[in-house]
Design a protein around this motif. Structure first.
Motif, mmCIF file in Angstrom:
data_model
loop_
_atom_site.group_PDB
_atom_site.id
_atom_site.type_symbol
_atom_site.label_atom_id
_atom_site.label_comp_id
_atom_site.label_asym_id
_atom_site.label_seq_id
_atom_site.Cartn_x
_atom_site.Cartn_y
_atom_site.Cartn_z
ATOM 1 N N GLY A 1 5.196 6.265 6.275
ATOM 2 C CA GLY A 1 5.925 5.028 6.030
ATOM 3 C C GLY A 1 6.060 4.661 4.572
ATOM 4 O O GLY A 1 6.772 3.698 4.245
ATOM 5 N N GLY A 2 5.404 5.381 3.663
ATOM 6 C CA GLY A 2 5.545 5.124 2.237
ATOM 7 C C GLY A 2 5.037 3.762 1.815
ATOM 8 O O GLY A 2 4.248 3.115 2.518
ATOM 9 N N GLU A 3 5.506 3.321 0.649
ATOM 10 C CA GLU A 3 4.971 2.087 0.089
ATOM 11 C C GLU A 3 5.295 0.859 0.926
ATOM 12 O O GLU A 3 4.510 -0.091 0.979
ATOM 13 N N LEU A 4 6.447 0.849 1.598
ATOM 14 C CA LEU A 4 6.806 -0.324 2.392
ATOM 15 C C LEU A 4 5.778 -0.570 3.483
ATOM 16 O O LEU A 4 5.303 -1.700 3.674
ATOM 17 N N LYS A 5 5.407 0.483 4.180
ATOM 18 C CA LYS A 5 4.416 0.327 5.254
ATOM 19 C C LYS A 5 3.039 0.020 4.690
ATOM 20 O O LYS A 5 2.303 -0.822 5.229
ATOM 21 N N PHE A 6 2.690 0.660 3.588
ATOM 22 C CA PHE A 6 1.371 0.453 3.000
ATOM 23 C C PHE A 6 1.213 -0.976 2.499
ATOM 24 O O PHE A 6 0.218 -1.650 2.788
ATOM 25 N N VAL A 7 2.195 -1.460 1.740
ATOM 26 C CA VAL A 7 2.092 -2.817 1.198
ATOM 27 C C VAL A 7 2.196 -3.854 2.320
ATOM 28 O O VAL A 7 1.549 -4.899 2.270
ATOM 29 N N SER A 8 2.998 -3.557 3.341
ATOM 30 C CA SER A 8 3.058 -4.459 4.494
ATOM 31 C C SER A 8 1.689 -4.589 5.149
ATOM 32 O O SER A 8 1.263 -5.692 5.539
ATOM 33 N N ARG A 9 1.002 -3.464 5.273
ATOM 34 C CA ARG A 9 -0.353 -3.492 5.858
ATOM 35 C C ARG A 9 -1.297 -4.288 4.958
ATOM 36 O O ARG A 9 -2.147 -5.054 5.440
#
Length: 321
Positions: free
Chosen positions: A240-248
């Motif tokens: 998921g890249g940065e979008l998924k990581f930062v969302s988490r």
């Protein structure tokens, strides 16, 4: 750099054209001075087309030695070694992140906050421990660096233990749960003035390789294959890249609302800001900032958020002074 509140639903972004004013790395690298700080750099110095001394930025060994010289000259770091194929980051851009966070926190103090009472948490500090080094040597903050990679944790801890200026100011903590970001790291009743993170930007190895190919082109190395920058998988890409990581990270930050003054993360792609800010509103963040940084042609952004109002932050900081 200006603030905006979710109550206004308006976004304002700072747009500096140069490095932060307090960044020590303005202008061209002073190669002779850097060689003086780290004599081993001399073996990698060559002349550019204008006859000025430089290095081959496509050569990992040369870049590693340049970083050693920068850390020795500007941050009094005498020992700095990385495991094979671990991320060797560009120091000037890393320094900008720290300086802009200092500006953000300074709103709650009568002067620029310095000293060991300021607590910074670096998520994914890596083997290079660059952010903690800059924060400690620039502001005297107390820094906790955390990572899921046991090799990185050991390498970072060795760097800290091997430098007298860093040892009393930096703690390296292993994150035992790869799915957790703050849990297992922030203890009950523990407070941090700031958190920071340079997340894995890419969603796959293919994306990382594509970015590498663009770098080769920019460095006039077209036709060569493979990434021209080191880095382990968890340093460069994740599902998921940065979008998924930062969302988490945003979702998990809710659990630590009263314990952190400002959360933050780098965001490389502007298109990710809108969904991330939408998520911040949904979880009840009171304040949010987008801080734009420029280093030459590269543009990066800091997304910062807080569950405290400006008045609450001032009170929070007085309590932790």
């Amino acid at each position: 750099m200006r603030r905006f509140s979710f109550n206004r639903l308006a976004q304002t972004v700072s747009s500096p054209q140069l490095l932060h004013p307090r960044n020590l790395h303005q202008g061209r690298y002073d190669i002779p001075a850097l060689v003086g700080a780290e004599p081993q750099l001399a073996a990698f110095v060559r002349a550019n087309p204008d006859g000025r001394p430089t290095i081959d930025f496509a050569d990992q060994a040369a870049v590693l030695m340049l970083n050693k010289a920068l850390l020795a000259k500007y941050y009094q770091v005498k020992y700095w070694q990385l495991p094979q194929d671990y991320l060797c980051p560009p120091i000037p851009g890393r320094a900008d992140y720290v300086h802009y966070l200092a500006d953000l926190l300074a709103r709650s103090y009568p002067a620029l906050p310095t000293g060991k009472q300021i607590q910074l948490l670096d998520i994914g500090t890596g083997a290079n421990v660059i952010y903690p080094i800059i924060a400690v040597q620039s502001y005297g903050w107390q820094v906790t660096g955390t990572d899921i990679d046991t090799v990185a944790v050991k390498a970072a801890a060795l760097i800290v233990a091997s430098n007298a200026a860093l040892k009393p100011r930096i703690s390296i903590v292993a994150q035992p749960d790869a799915n957790a970001i703050f849990s297992g790291v922030i203890a009950a009743e523990q407070r941090f003035h700031l958190t920071m993170c340079n997340p894995p930007f890419f969603a796959s190895a293919a994306e990382a390789d594509a970015a590498s190919n663009r770098k080769w082109t920019n460095l006039a190395k077209a036709g060569q294959s493979g990434r021209n920058f080191a880095g382990q998988q968890h340093e460069l890409w994740c599902d998921g890249g940065e979008l998924k990581f930062v969302s988490r990270m945003i979702s998990q930050s809710q659990l630590f609302k009263p314990q952190v003054c400002w959360f933050s993360s780098l965001v490389s792609q502007q298109k990710h800001l809108a969904p991330l800010q939408k998520l911040l509103r949904s979880v009840g963040a009171v304040q949010s900032e987008v801080i734009e940084m420029r280093q030459g042609q590269k543009v990066s952004r800091i997304l910062a958020w807080s569950f405290l109002s400006a008045e609450q932050q001032q009170h929070w900081c007085r309590e932790t002074a």
